[in-house]
Design a protein around this motif. Structure first.
Motif, PDB file in Angstrom:
ATOM      1  N   ASP A  85      37.605  34.087  52.026  1.00 21.42           N
ATOM      2  CA  ASP A  85      38.332  33.018  51.340  1.00 21.42           C
ATOM      3  C   ASP A  85      38.127  31.662  52.005  1.00 21.42           C
ATOM      4  OD1 ASP A  85      39.263  34.953  49.649  1.00 21.42           O
ATOM      5  OD2 ASP A  85      41.255  35.090  50.541  1.00 21.42           O
ATOM      6  N   ALA A 120      34.980  30.293  50.762  1.00 19.60           N
ATOM      7  CA  ALA A 120      35.114  30.023  49.329  1.00 19.60           C
ATOM      8  C   ALA A 120      35.787  28.684  49.070  1.00 19.60           C
ATOM      9  CB  ALA A 120      35.898  31.149  48.659  1.00 19.60           C
ATOM     10  N   THR A 137      41.439  37.051  46.244  1.00 28.25           N
ATOM     11  CA  THR A 137      42.121  36.287  45.191  1.00 28.25           C
ATOM     12  C   THR A 137      42.234  34.810  45.548  1.00 28.25           C
ATOM     13  OG1 THR A 137      43.412  38.234  44.556  1.00 28.25           O
ATOM     14  CG2 THR A 137      44.238  36.095  43.840  1.00 28.25           C
ATOM     15  N   CYS A 197      38.924  33.147  45.247  1.00 30.70           N
ATOM     16  CA  CYS A 197      38.582  33.043  43.831  1.00 30.70           C
ATOM     17  C   CYS A 197      39.277  31.840  43.207  1.00 30.70           C
ATOM     18  CB  CYS A 197      38.976  34.330  43.114  1.00 30.70           C
ATOM     19  SG  CYS A 197      38.514  34.380  41.374  1.00 30.70           S
ATOM     20  N   GLU A 198      40.512  31.595  43.622  1.00 28.70           N
ATOM     21  CA  GLU A 198      41.249  30.445  43.097  1.00 28.70           C
ATOM     22  C   GLU A 198      40.557  29.133  43.458  1.00 28.70           C
ATOM     23  OE1 GLU A 198      45.804  28.626  42.967  1.00 28.70           O
ATOM     24  OE2 GLU A 198      45.325  30.289  44.307  1.00 28.70           O
ATOM     25  N   LEU A 240      30.381  36.513  40.747  1.00 29.60           N
ATOM     26  CA  LEU A 240      31.366  36.925  41.744  1.00 29.60           C
ATOM     27  C   LEU A 240      31.360  38.435  41.952  1.00 29.60           C
ATOM     28  CD1 LEU A 240      34.367  34.685  40.602  1.00 29.60           C
ATOM     29  CD2 LEU A 240      33.184  34.517  42.789  1.00 29.60           C
ATOM     30  N   ASN A 263      33.074  41.261  44.880  1.00 29.54           N
ATOM     31  CA  ASN A 263      34.091  40.654  45.742  1.00 29.54           C
ATOM     32  C   ASN A 263      35.469  41.204  45.349  1.00 29.54           C
ATOM     33  OD1 ASN A 263      32.884  38.358  47.506  1.00 29.54           O
ATOM     34  ND2 ASN A 263      31.922  38.078  45.494  1.00 29.54           N
ATOM     35  N   VAL A 305      38.305  40.304  44.326  1.00 28.38           N
ATOM     36  CA  VAL A 305      39.169  39.248  43.775  1.00 28.38           C
ATOM     37  C   VAL A 305      40.422  39.830  43.129  1.00 28.38           C
ATOM     38  CG1 VAL A 305      37.153  37.781  43.390  1.00 28.38           C
ATOM     39  CG2 VAL A 305      38.061  39.135  41.500  1.00 28.38           C
ATOM     40  N   GLY A 352      42.887  37.493  40.713  1.00 32.15           N
ATOM     41  CA  GLY A 352      41.762  36.564  40.721  1.00 32.15           C
ATOM     42  C   GLY A 352      41.017  36.563  39.401  1.00 32.15           C
ATOM     43  N   VAL A 409      40.065  33.543  36.464  1.00 29.55           N
ATOM     44  CA  VAL A 409      38.772  33.280  35.839  1.00 29.55           C
ATOM     45  C   VAL A 409      38.905  33.308  34.322  1.00 29.55           C
ATOM     46  CG1 VAL A 409      36.381  34.053  35.588  1.00 29.55           C
ATOM     47  CG2 VAL A 409      37.517  34.222  37.817  1.00 29.55           C
ATOM     48  N   LEU A 459      31.844  39.633  36.935  1.00 27.74           N
ATOM     49  CA  LEU A 459      32.914  40.109  37.811  1.00 27.74           C
ATOM     50  C   LEU A 459      32.866  41.626  37.917  1.00 27.74           C
ATOM     51  CD1 LEU A 459      34.292  37.323  36.406  1.00 27.74           C
ATOM     52  CD2 LEU A 459      36.106  38.054  37.948  1.00 27.74           C
ATOM     53  N   CYS A 461      34.807  44.190  41.019  1.00 28.98           N
ATOM     54  CA  CYS A 461      35.748  43.241  41.623  1.00 28.98           C
ATOM     55  C   CYS A 461      37.179  43.764  41.634  1.00 28.98           C
ATOM     56  CB  CYS A 461      35.698  41.903  40.881  1.00 28.98           C
ATOM     57  SG  CYS A 461      34.225  40.913  41.255  1.00 28.98           S
TER      58      CYS A 461
END
Length: 270
Positions: free
Chosen positions: A87, A90, A114, A117-118, A135, A138, A140, A144, A148, A163, A166
């Motif tokens: 994170d 990210a 998560t 991802c935000e 992504l 991951n 998420v 998360g 998306v 995704l 995930c």
């Protein structure tokens, strides 16, 4: 001194300040563009490459690379797949997406959760250029993925989103099907291997209804969704009205010969 020479110097100084080893692949890439007199547009730092396999990029290295890419201002594609980015890294990627002409970002198979991802979603919301977001792999989680999906309600630039793997749950998978009832820009969506435990196949019902009306989506990955024959029949009934989808992955589901025959009949009539 060229602009890229300045970028390289700043990158090396930044690495020294935070006591990390500069990524040799990245430095050599910049040097090659300096020598050729060309802009830095594509940065490929896949952790499974021969050089990076035993020295994968971590958060601090990611931040240094991102800062250099922002300084260059010309990077259109960045591949940081299969590294050790969490994170923290990210957060920097969010800045890159929202503040540069980046068109493609691949951070698949890192350790972004998560929160990370935000940050990435916030960057996408501020971007007018990003077309590809990967992504996959991951953690998420459902939360998360919901971020998306909500972003896709308003986004008009993304054409490819993945995704897969995930740890998505039923709620977020259905959310993507719902968003695609109105999103007319996304062409490719990967949702392989979510965490679905119900045998009622609720997500598939929503995707079947979406595919009846969506006239944009070209490929959809629903592999490892625990789809059974009844779900396949429902899907085929709705797909008969779709003339846009070109690739549908249903691998590793629970489809028997009966479901396969339903697919065959649908293809014969298309």
């Amino acid at each position: 001194m060229s602009a890229l020479s300045t970028v390289l110097d700043e990158y090396q100084k930044r690495c020294q300040e935070v006591s990390i080893v500069p990524c040799i692949v990245f430095t050599e890439l910049i040097e090659s563009h300096i020598k050729a007199g060309t802009p830095l547009t594509r940065v490929i730092l896949n952790g499974n490459s021969k050089i990076l396999f035993n020295s994968r990029i971590n958060d601090m290295q990611c931040i240094a690379v991102v800062d250099a890419c922002i300084s260059a201002g010309t990077v259109e594609a960045l591949d940081l797949s299969r590294n050790r980015i969490t994170d923290t890294g990210a957060s920097a990627l969010g800045r890159l997406i929202g503040g540069t002409p980046l068109r493609e970002l691949d951070v698949s198979y890192n350790q972004i959760g998560t929160e990370g991802c935000e940050h990435i979603v916030q960057g996408v919301q501020a971007s007018a250029t990003l077309e590809v977001l990967n992504l996959a792999g991951n953690p998420v989680l459902n939360e998360g993925a919901m971020l998306v999906a909500e972003m896709l309600q308003m986004n008009t630039t993304l054409t490819r989103c993945d995704l897969s793997n995930c740890d998505l749950a039923t709620e977020s998978v259905i959310a993507f099907a719902t968003v695609l009832l109105t999103n007319t820009h996304l062409l490719h969506l990967g949702l392989s291997n979510p965490r679905l435990f119900s045998l009622r196949e609720e997500p598939l019902v929503h995707f079947a209804a979406m595919l009846r009306t969506n006239s944009t989506l070209q490929s959809l990955d629903l592999s490892k969704h625990r789809i059974r024959d009844e779900g396949v029949r429902t899907l085929c009934e709705q797909l008969a009205a779709n003339d846009t989808l070109r690739h549908l992955s249903l691998r590793c589901n629970q489809i028997t010969m009966e479901g396969g025959c339903a697919i065959g009949r649908m293809l014969e009539g298309s």
